[in-house]
Write an enzyme that holds these catalytic residues in place. Structure first.
Site, PDB file in Angstrom:
ATOM      1  N   GLU A   1      50.549  57.899  59.845  1.00 17.78           N
ATOM      2  CA  GLU A   1      50.004  57.283  58.814  1.00 17.78           C
ATOM      3  C   GLU A   1      48.322  57.439  58.941  1.00 17.78           C
ATOM      4  OE1 GLU A   1      51.516  53.509  57.517  1.00 17.78           O
ATOM      5  OE2 GLU A   1      53.310  54.514  56.956  1.00 17.78           O
TER       6      GLU A   1
ATOM      7  N   ASN B   1      52.670  52.124  63.113  1.00 19.03           N
ATOM      8  CA  ASN B   1      51.361  51.782  63.354  1.00 19.03           C
ATOM      9  C   ASN B   1      51.014  51.564  64.893  1.00 19.03           C
ATOM     10  OD1 ASN B   1      51.256  52.101  60.756  1.00 19.03           O
ATOM     11  ND2 ASN B   1      50.948  49.958  60.284  1.00 19.03           N
TER      12      ASN B   1
ATOM     13  N   GLN C   1      63.338  50.000  60.044  1.00 25.92           N
ATOM     14  CA  GLN C   1      63.696  50.354  61.528  1.00 25.92           C
ATOM     15  C   GLN C   1      64.950  50.061  61.777  1.00 25.92           C
ATOM     16  OE1 GLN C   1      60.667  48.746  64.025  1.00 25.92           O
ATOM     17  NE2 GLN C   1      59.062  49.227  62.470  1.00 25.92           N
TER      18      GLN C   1
ATOM     19  N   TYR D   1      58.381  53.259  50.956  1.00 26.58           N
ATOM     20  CA  TYR D   1      59.144  51.703  50.952  1.00 26.58           C
ATOM     21  C   TYR D   1      59.276  51.200  49.566  1.00 26.58           C
ATOM     22  CZ  TYR D   1      58.340  51.817  55.951  1.00 26.58           C
ATOM     23  OH  TYR D   1      58.325  51.978  57.341  1.00 26.58           O
TER      24      TYR D   1
ATOM     25  N   GLU E   1      59.741  57.480  57.386  1.00 19.10           N
ATOM     26  CA  GLU E   1      59.944  56.196  57.232  1.00 19.10           C
ATOM     27  C   GLU E   1      60.478  55.905  55.920  1.00 19.10           C
ATOM     28  OE1 GLU E   1      56.707  53.285  58.247  1.00 19.10           O
ATOM     29  OE2 GLU E   1      56.281  55.029  60.162  1.00 19.10           O
TER      30      GLU E   1
END
Length: 501
Positions: A172, A71, A352, A243, A291
């Site tokens: 995103e 982001n 991360q 996620y 991610e």
């Protein structure tokens, strides 16, 4: 309970890309500042890079790192992070409500990658910027001509171009939380024009278009179709982000998170191939899972909008999840799912790397240690190379609230003909039952077991801390191999890694 695993040596899934074992460094929380970069730390080198963290990164086996977001990138001016540090501006960082000092930037990241032996993967800002800034950054990073930005890099002490090959066209952009969020059509046109401009500089760049941030997004499917219908010939990858929140489901469903990832990847591939068929193209769009991780997302969402409007701290802690034994098993299971799609998943980034939902944790000025999730990644990145093979599993079932009955045992097999080595990775998703497992591997040429390790926490809620960094860790496990058939017993809730030769 018994399970049988078989492999057809003549039908590999696909070659495992080295980029399968990527990670992610974002200017978020303490990932950069007091994570990989802390000039005053006792282990820091002349560039301010923490060498205790560097050693753990090398042990983790990370191959690529995506940077600088996330982001963060959608409001980032890359020029702020280059040149003399004393001249760099301080900015409001909108994504995570902090102050960005810009004392770490592109050149320092490239230096860090070089030290760590890691391939950089750069994301460009398509939230508040566009084609011109993308080309300027590309020229700064890769330029060889006598131009403003290539010369700026040289002036900043970096004569040789960095030759970054893989670039993400934003981040995103389907998400309304994103600075510069766009609808599918607007993003598609911007991604296409940016890709064309970048390809005018270098035709051989590998470009990643933004896919869905989650498959719960109401635009999922239509988003991918719209982007690829327009930009199919100019991009090489479509991304997906996944996620898994342990607090949003029962534990049995949590251990079966690979089912969820399999469905997401399969859906993206099906959509990409449908667009390819419409275009009558021989080209296959690959998938970048750039991610993925376990993240207690609900806990973050409960505080995300609670920041004071006049409080913009620097390098404030953000989503520093402390990982459990169960989380380690799920990360191991997600790695199995990624490897099972090795024919199309050609890049993946565990998000991360340090402190922020990360396998490595640090103290400011102090210690660094391995979280529980460090171990399955480090093992897989070392032994699961070459070709991935679909492990056909005849397994007893385990019940879950989210997915119903699923195979208790999930597995993937890898084999590298060049080195004569391979691996069996297996997860017992049953919380209550041990499973006796046999795996017929002789057709691959397997004749011995080099090592076998298992993660089978006695307490699924146990965590690793600075004071007890090895509370959850892999231990040797007994397996036998006779006539090409491996045999072992998987305890309930366990992840096994067998190194083969």
């Amino acid at each position: 309970m018994t399970a049988r695993i078989s492999v057809d040596a003549d039908r590999p899934i696909g070659r495992i890309s080295p980029r399968m074992y990527g990670s992610f460094v974002e200017h978020m929380g303490r990932c950069v500042y007091t994570g990989i970069f802390e000039p005053d730390h006792p282990t820091a080198d002349a560039n301010g890079l923490r060498q205790d963290v560097m050693e753990l990164v090398r042990e983790l086996g990370v191959t690529t790192v995506r940077y600088p977001g996330g982001n963060f990138v959608s409001n980032y001016r890359w020029e702020d992070g280059v040149g003399p540090i004393q001249d760099r501006p301080r900015r409001l960082e909108l994504a995570w409500h902090t102050t960005e000092p810009n004392t770490f930037g592109t050149d320092q990241f490239m230096t860090w990658c070089d030290q760590a032996g890691i391939e950089p993967m750069l994301a460009i800002n398509l939230g508040t910027r566009g084609e011109t800034d993308a080309v300027n950054l590309l020229d700064y990073v890769n330029g060889q001509a006598d131009t403003q930005y290539a010369n700026l890099r040289r002036t900043n002490g970096h004569e040789d171009p960095y030759n970054v090959r893989m670039w993400c066209l934003g981040n995103e952009m389907d998400g309304p939380w994103q600075v510069g969020h766009k609808n599918a059509e607007d993003y598609a046109y911007l991604a296409l024009s940016t890709a064309r401009a970048m390809h005018m500089v270098d035709q051989d760049l590998e470009l990643v278009a933004c896919g869905s941030a989650a498959w719960e997004m109401p635009t999922f499917g239509d988003w991918e179709r719209t982007i690829l219908d327009l930009a199919y010939d100019e991009v090489d990858y479509i991304s997906l982000h996944r996620y898994v929140d342990p607090d949003a489901q029962d534990r049995a469903s949590f251990l079966a998170a690979g089912v969820d990832l399999d469905r997401f990847i399969d859906g993206v591939i099906a959509t990409a191939d449908a667009v390819g068929a419409k275009h009558r193209s021989n080209k296959k769009i690959m998938v970048s899972v750039d991610e993925w991780n376990v993240w207690r997302l609900g806990a973050w969402n409960s505080i995300e909008h609670g920041f004071a409007p006049d409080d913009w701290p620097e390098a404030a802690p953000r989503i520093e999840d402390v990982y459990t034994g169960a989380d380690a098993l799920v990360v191991g299971g997600l790695l199995i799912s990624l490897l099972r799609h090795a024919d199309r998943v050609k890049a993946a980034s565990m998000a991360q790397l340090v402190n922020v939902i990360a396998p490595i944790m640090t103290e400011k000025g102090g210690r660094a240690w391995r979280q529980t999730t460090f171990h399955p990644f480090a093992i897989a990145s070392r032994i699961a190379r070459g070709q991935a093979y679909d492990a056909v599993v005849a397994s007893p079932v385990a019940g879950t609230e989210r997915y119903g009955e699923i195979d208790a045992v999930d597995a993937v097999v890898t084999w590298d003909e060049e080195t004569g080595t391979g691996s069996l990775l297996a997860l017992n998703r049953s919380l209550t039952d041990a499973v006796d497992v046999t795996a017929a591997l002789g057709a691959l040429g397997v004749s011995r077991v080099k090592a076998a390790q298992i993660i089978a926490p006695d307490d699924l809620d146990a965590v690793n801390t600075a004071d007890d960094p090895d509370r959850v860790h892999p231990v040797p496990h007994e397996v036998t191999l006779a006539d090409g058939v491996l045999a072992t017993t998987l305890p309930p809730a366990s992840w096994l890694a067998v190194e083969l030769a």
